[in-house]
Write an enzyme that holds these catalytic residues in place. Structure first.
Site, PDB file in Angstrom:
ATOM      1  N   GLU A  15      17.304  64.698  22.415  1.00 47.40           N
ATOM      2  CA  GLU A  15      17.498  65.495  21.189  1.00 47.40           C
ATOM      3  C   GLU A  15      16.236  66.256  20.797  1.00 47.40           C
ATOM      4  OE1 GLU A  15      19.015  62.796  18.223  1.00 47.40           O
ATOM      5  OE2 GLU A  15      20.683  62.221  19.503  1.00 47.40           O
ATOM      6  N   ARG A  25      27.378  45.849  12.817  1.00 49.94           N
ATOM      7  CA  ARG A  25      27.840  46.320  11.499  1.00 49.94           C
ATOM      8  C   ARG A  25      28.647  47.609  11.649  1.00 49.94           C
ATOM      9  NH1 ARG A  25      22.381  45.524  11.044  1.00 49.94           N
ATOM     10  NH2 ARG A  25      21.622  43.964   9.576  1.00 49.94           N
ATOM     11  N   ARG A  38      27.292  41.328  23.910  1.00 48.74           N
ATOM     12  CA  ARG A  38      26.667  40.178  24.583  1.00 48.74           C
ATOM     13  C   ARG A  38      27.468  38.897  24.378  1.00 48.74           C
ATOM     14  NH1 ARG A  38      20.896  40.931  22.145  1.00 48.74           N
ATOM     15  NH2 ARG A  38      22.299  41.725  20.566  1.00 48.74           N
ATOM     16  N   GLY A  42      25.287  61.457  11.815  1.00 50.12           N
ATOM     17  CA  GLY A  42      25.942  60.193  11.421  1.00 50.12           C
ATOM     18  C   GLY A  42      25.630  59.749  10.003  1.00 50.12           C
ATOM     19  N   ARG A  56      23.038  55.945  20.401  1.00 50.32           N
ATOM     20  CA  ARG A  56      21.850  56.642  20.890  1.00 50.32           C
ATOM     21  C   ARG A  56      22.211  57.362  22.176  1.00 50.32           C
ATOM     22  NH1 ARG A  56      19.916  56.500  16.621  1.00 50.32           N
ATOM     23  NH2 ARG A  56      18.069  55.402  15.899  1.00 50.32           N
ATOM     24  N   HIS A 103      23.617  64.992  15.520  1.00 47.45           N
ATOM     25  CA  HIS A 103      23.131  63.690  15.003  1.00 47.45           C
ATOM     26  C   HIS A 103      23.221  63.653  13.474  1.00 47.45           C
ATOM     27  CE1 HIS A 103      20.321  60.093  16.014  1.00 47.45           C
ATOM     28  NE2 HIS A 103      21.034  59.845  14.934  1.00 47.45           N
TER      29      HIS A 103
HETATM   30  C1  8YV Z   1      18.945  59.292  11.599  1.00 46.05           C
HETATM   31  C2  8YV Z   1      19.717  57.210  12.871  1.00 46.05           C
HETATM   32  O1  8YV Z   1      18.900  60.039  12.713  1.00 46.05           O
HETATM   33  O2  8YV Z   1      19.763  55.352  11.446  1.00 46.05           O
HETATM   34  C3  8YV Z   1      19.546  55.772  12.575  1.00 46.05           C
HETATM   35  O3  8YV Z   1      19.194  55.006  13.491  1.00 46.05           O
HETATM   36  O4  8YV Z   1      19.734  57.597  13.969  1.00 46.05           O
HETATM   37  C4  8YV Z   1      19.919  58.172  11.740  1.00 46.05           C
HETATM   38  O5  8YV Z   1      20.266  57.621  10.569  1.00 46.05           O
HETATM   39  C5  8YV Z   1      17.565  59.172  11.193  1.00 46.05           C
HETATM   40  O6  8YV Z   1      16.890  58.046  11.541  1.00 46.05           O
HETATM   41  C6  8YV Z   1      17.321  59.677   9.805  1.00 46.05           C
HETATM   42  O7  8YV Z   1      16.006  59.923   9.573  1.00 46.05           O
END
Ligand code: 8YV
Length: 312
Positions: A260, A154, A175, A280, A231, A278
């Site tokens: 992290e 996505r 893949r 995003g 990641r 982080h």
């Molecule tokens: C956030 C993320 O770091 O969605 C994910 O996999 O890495 C991010 O959106 C996080 O999980 C927010 O709590």
């Protein structure tokens, strides 16, 4: 009816915590000490677990939570969750896909521009009163270049859509070949040779651990830039540092790191990198939608209705 007991494994947004504490009896396991205390005091009563993308849910943890039947992750990535152990124990797992796709893709594009146009340095120059240095430093064009996307899910597809509007050619590695117009590479190194920006957007976890090796970085080459919005552990961070230090690649744009919130000093001191903590999915709109999805999944589970976004 008594409020169900939840184990909260990560620091969560205030508005999500407010809702959780309104509807559930919350125990906290955000540090090792807190977790041990929660397990000792309430391990048998806890019927659900809430975590974020970095949370770790092992078989050993589940063994100490015999009544827990749902793990709700506030994130799309759930690589810290032992999904097989959950399935074997009849524990459902949910995540928050789709609602964060746009934001993460936007950050990937931002990192492409920040690195190619050296926007951080230009901004620093201006703030330090050195306008001339900012205008005289020539950078590199982003439009029209080749983007190699690692993981056309996505988020990868949303990145491809955005970069196509920059007249970029899009290639991808994954893949399987997909029914899309972009060029498929079944070999990651070949994609790295072909592209100017290698953009990591695949899931984390053991299957993709250190997928980006020193060989892949060498293939990306001196005119190539690595972008990672997936990641940290997908990239061999030490190999990346060596590639940058030896001029093996042009630069890197990173929103995620191996360990992290630790960011290696060797990266912090470089000017050919753009580093973000982080962020995003970190907009109020998206974090709000993610929180709602976590709450809706929990409510559905505790009311015996179908889960909205189940992983298992
Ligand atoms: C956030 C993320 O770091 O969605 C994910 O996999 O890495 C991010 O959106 C996080 O999980 C927010 O709590």
């Amino acid at each position: 009816m008594e409020k169900p007991h939840l184990l909260i494994l990560a620091p969560l947004a205030e508005f999500l915590m407010l809702e959780l504490t309104n509807h559930y009896h919350c125990h906290f396991g955000r540090t090792a000490d807190e977790l041990e205390e929660a397990l000792t005091n309430a391990g048998d009563q806890i019927s659900g677990v809430v975590g974020n993308g970095g949370s770790v849910v092992t078989d050993a943890l589940l063994a100490r939570l015999p009544a827990a039947k749902i793990v709700a992750i506030n994130g799309v990535g759930y690589d810290g969750v032992d999904v097989r152990a959950c399935a074997e124990r009849g524990v459902r797992v949910t995540n928050t896909p789709d609602v964060l796709t746009d934001d993460v893709a936007d950050i990937a594009v931002a990192l492409v521009l920040m690195t190619s146009r050296q926007l951080i340095i230009a901004n620093r120059d201006l703030h330090s009163g050195n306008w001339a240095a900012g205008t005289n430093r020539l950078t590199h064009k982003a439009s029209g270049k080749r983007a190699g996307i690692v993981g056309l899910g996505r988020i990868g597809k949303a990145i491809a859509r955005r970069l196509a509007a920059f007249d970029m050619q899009i290639g991808y590695f994954g893949r399987h070949r997909q029914d899309v117009e972009h060029r498929y590479f079944d070999d990651l190194t070949e994609l790295a040779v072909w592209c100017d920006f290698l953009i990591v957007a695949c899931p984390g976890g053991p299957q993709t651990f250190h997928l980006i090796t020193s060989e892949v970085l060498a293939a990306l080459g001196t005119t190539g830039t690595l972008i990672n919005v997936a990641r940290g552990p997908v990239v061999d961070e030490q190999a990346l540092i060596v590639a940058l230090e030896t001029g093996g690649i042009r630069g890197a744009g990173l929103d995620v790191f191996e360990n992290e919130p630790h960011v290696p000093e060797a990266l912090l001191k470089r000017s050919d990198v753009a580093l973000l903590p982080h962020v995003g999915s970190a907009t109020s709109e998206t974090r709000g939608a993610m929180a709602q999805l976590v709450l809706d999944n929990l409510e559905a589970h505790f009311q015996n209705r179908p889960l909205l976004t189940a992983v298992v």
